[in-house]
Enzyme design. Sequence first.
Site, PDB file in Angstrom:
ATOM      1  N   ASP A  31      47.066 -41.031 -18.851  1.00  0.00           N
ATOM      2  CA  ASP A  31      47.940 -40.667 -19.976  1.00  0.00           C
ATOM      3  C   ASP A  31      47.153 -40.840 -21.267  1.00  0.00           C
ATOM      4  O   ASP A  31      46.390 -41.798 -21.419  1.00  0.00           O
ATOM      5  CB  ASP A  31      49.174 -41.578 -19.979  1.00  0.00           C
ATOM      6  CG  ASP A  31      50.316 -41.037 -20.830  1.00  0.00           C
ATOM      7  OD1 ASP A  31      51.403 -40.800 -20.261  1.00  0.00           O
ATOM      8  OD2 ASP A  31      50.141 -40.847 -22.051  1.00  0.00           O
ATOM      9  N   PHE A  73      53.085 -34.941 -14.661  1.00  0.00           N
ATOM     10  CA  PHE A  73      54.222 -34.994 -15.592  1.00  0.00           C
ATOM     11  C   PHE A  73      53.811 -34.675 -17.024  1.00  0.00           C
ATOM     12  O   PHE A  73      54.636 -34.261 -17.828  1.00  0.00           O
ATOM     13  CB  PHE A  73      54.835 -36.405 -15.602  1.00  0.00           C
ATOM     14  CG  PHE A  73      55.458 -36.813 -14.309  1.00  0.00           C
ATOM     15  CD1 PHE A  73      56.795 -36.576 -14.062  1.00  0.00           C
ATOM     16  CD2 PHE A  73      54.710 -37.431 -13.317  1.00  0.00           C
ATOM     17  CE1 PHE A  73      57.383 -36.947 -12.859  1.00  0.00           C
ATOM     18  CE2 PHE A  73      55.279 -37.804 -12.115  1.00  0.00           C
ATOM     19  CZ  PHE A  73      56.615 -37.564 -11.880  1.00  0.00           C
ATOM     20  N   TYR A 141      57.758 -22.774 -23.981  1.00  0.00           N
ATOM     21  CA  TYR A 141      57.746 -23.943 -23.090  1.00  0.00           C
ATOM     22  C   TYR A 141      57.962 -23.507 -21.639  1.00  0.00           C
ATOM     23  O   TYR A 141      57.148 -23.805 -20.754  1.00  0.00           O
ATOM     24  CB  TYR A 141      58.815 -24.956 -23.520  1.00  0.00           C
ATOM     25  CG  TYR A 141      59.109 -25.982 -22.463  1.00  0.00           C
ATOM     26  CD1 TYR A 141      58.113 -26.880 -22.066  1.00  0.00           C
ATOM     27  CD2 TYR A 141      60.339 -26.035 -21.818  1.00  0.00           C
ATOM     28  CE1 TYR A 141      58.355 -27.799 -21.069  1.00  0.00           C
ATOM     29  CE2 TYR A 141      60.584 -26.961 -20.823  1.00  0.00           C
ATOM     30  CZ  TYR A 141      59.598 -27.832 -20.446  1.00  0.00           C
ATOM     31  OH  TYR A 141      59.825 -28.742 -19.446  1.00  0.00           O
TER      32      TYR A 141
HETATM   33  N1  UFG Z   1      73.066 -30.458 -27.824  1.00  0.00           N
HETATM   34  C1  UFG Z   1      73.998 -30.622 -28.833  1.00  0.00           C
HETATM   35  N2  UFG Z   1      73.699 -31.501 -29.839  1.00  0.00           N
HETATM   36  C2  UFG Z   1      72.533 -32.212 -29.883  1.00  0.00           C
HETATM   37  C3  UFG Z   1      71.584 -32.045 -28.841  1.00  0.00           C
HETATM   38  C4  UFG Z   1      71.882 -31.154 -27.824  1.00  0.00           C
HETATM   39  O1  UFG Z   1      75.042 -29.984 -28.839  1.00  0.00           O
HETATM   40  O2  UFG Z   1      72.331 -32.958 -30.838  1.00  0.00           O
HETATM   41  C5  UFG Z   1      73.376 -29.556 -26.728  1.00  0.00           C
HETATM   42  C6  UFG Z   1      72.356 -28.465 -26.521  1.00  0.00           C
HETATM   43  O3  UFG Z   1      72.641 -27.370 -27.356  1.00  0.00           O
HETATM   44  C7  UFG Z   1      72.500 -28.183 -25.041  1.00  0.00           C
HETATM   45  C8  UFG Z   1      72.901 -29.535 -24.439  1.00  0.00           C
HETATM   46  O4  UFG Z   1      73.373 -30.300 -25.533  1.00  0.00           O
HETATM   47  O5  UFG Z   1      73.535 -27.292 -24.837  1.00  0.00           O
HETATM   48  C9  UFG Z   1      71.757 -30.264 -23.800  1.00  0.00           C
HETATM   49  O6  UFG Z   1      70.673 -30.288 -24.734  1.00  0.00           O
HETATM   50  P1  UFG Z   1      69.348 -31.135 -24.492  1.00  0.00           P
HETATM   51  O7  UFG Z   1      68.486 -30.891 -25.686  1.00  0.00           O
HETATM   52  O8  UFG Z   1      69.698 -32.516 -24.126  1.00  0.00           O
HETATM   53  O9  UFG Z   1      68.710 -30.472 -23.209  1.00  0.00           O
HETATM   54  P2  UFG Z   1      68.331 -28.942 -22.941  1.00  0.00           P
HETATM   55  O10 UFG Z   1      69.328 -28.450 -21.935  1.00  0.00           O
HETATM   56  O11 UFG Z   1      68.172 -28.139 -24.132  1.00  0.00           O
HETATM   57  O12 UFG Z   1      66.856 -29.122 -22.418  1.00  0.00           O
HETATM   58  C10 UFG Z   1      66.554 -29.611 -21.167  1.00  0.00           C
HETATM   59  C11 UFG Z   1      65.178 -30.268 -21.202  1.00  0.00           C
HETATM   60  C12 UFG Z   1      64.115 -29.243 -21.478  1.00  0.00           C
HETATM   61  C13 UFG Z   1      64.254 -28.103 -20.510  1.00  0.00           C
HETATM   62  C14 UFG Z   1      65.635 -27.540 -20.596  1.00  0.00           C
HETATM   63  C15 UFG Z   1      65.842 -26.415 -19.651  1.00  0.00           C
HETATM   64  O13 UFG Z   1      65.135 -31.247 -22.188  1.00  0.00           O
HETATM   65  O14 UFG Z   1      62.850 -29.828 -21.360  1.00  0.00           O
HETATM   66  O15 UFG Z   1      66.563 -28.552 -20.277  1.00  0.00           O
HETATM   67  O16 UFG Z   1      66.734 -25.510 -20.225  1.00  0.00           O
HETATM   68  F1  UFG Z   1      63.394 -27.111 -20.794  1.00  0.00           F
END
Ligand code: UFG
Length: 323
Positions: A31, A73, A141
């Site tokens: 890492d 990872f 990504y």
């Molecule tokens: N969300 C909110 N408010 C916030 C943060 C997130 O409403 O402050 C929503 C997002 O719009 C989404 C959901 O919560 O609908 C989950 O969001 P996250 O950012 O926690 O996770 P994501 O689904 O966007 O992302 C995850 C991984 C990524 C991966 C992705 C695949 O973190 O690495 O899933 O779609 F690429």
Amino acid sequence: MHIFLTGGAGYIGSVTTECLLDAGHKVTVFDSLELGHRAAIDPRATFIQGDLLVREAVREAMASVRPDAVMHFAAYALVGESMENPLKYFRNNVTGGIHLVEAMEATGVKKFIFSSTCATYGYPDRIPMTEDLPQNPVNPYGESKLMFERILLWAQERIGIQPVFLRYFNACGASERYGEDHNPETHLIPLIVFVAQGRRDHIKIFGTDYDTPDGTCIRDYIHIVDLAQAHILAVTGDHTGAFNLGNGNGYSVQEVIEVAREVTGHPIPAQVAERRPGDPDRLVAAADKARRVLGWQPQHPDLKTIITDAWRWHQAYPEGYAN
Ligand code: UFG
């Protein structure tokens, strides 16, 4: 087995390192500590600090330990940032991976467990999502992860690498000792926990006009320890190919906030905000293949348990790994 594990100072890598060691395996963590935390590396593991972009460093590290398998990872993983700075993602997630495969070829290591993502599918044709859905990523990504999957398929055909693609849905929760500490934090569950802890005023709900029952996005939240166990099954069996890792249950943003209110006993104020670009309405795994082929049985599928574990970890380590 002896596992050469990149990104062992990060969230998913640290918990997988711990679970591998608990199961009696040996782990060498590689890492750079650019984003990870030294304190997140289980002290039972051997640690080599190095950068995947430095080809010789990867080759030397692998040759010095001669592992049985690689788990990869280490990557950049912020969808939004990848839209702003795509080349950063391709350089790290693709070139770094190539150096790793070159080091494996030089050392004669075959097994490669790759941290892929449901973001390789883009907007899915159907829900729940099986592994054979078309992969049309909608951000750099996801594209970088898909590119590397394809590189690994050629490495399988031409140089005998045995790749397993683990396509994660939304990793969350914590083990007793290791949890989620990103800077900046962008993920829903830790941000909700920060509001419950009084470190933030409110949680923003990114859009309430999606095509879902309550209008907020639906995701498949999978406990980090269950995710780690899938890696152990993938590396110890004779497997190759792609596996979706999720629970098969979707929860909306609104539902996640409600469960967090119940778990923490805090009101967790929420405010409706603009949609975040690139968010699909629903991402829910069909995880039958992982259950059937790997024999994977998630032990913590319940969202309440997942949020309880995240809450407990952040309460125990309010500064994350800073202390
Ligand atoms: N969300 C909110 N408010 C916030 C943060 C997130 O409403 O402050 C929503 C997002 O719009 C989404 C959901 O919560 O609908 C989950 O969001 P996250 O950012 O926690 O996770 P994501 O689904 O966007 O992302 C995850 C991984 C990524 C991966 C992705 C695949 O973190 O690495 O899933 O779609 F690429």
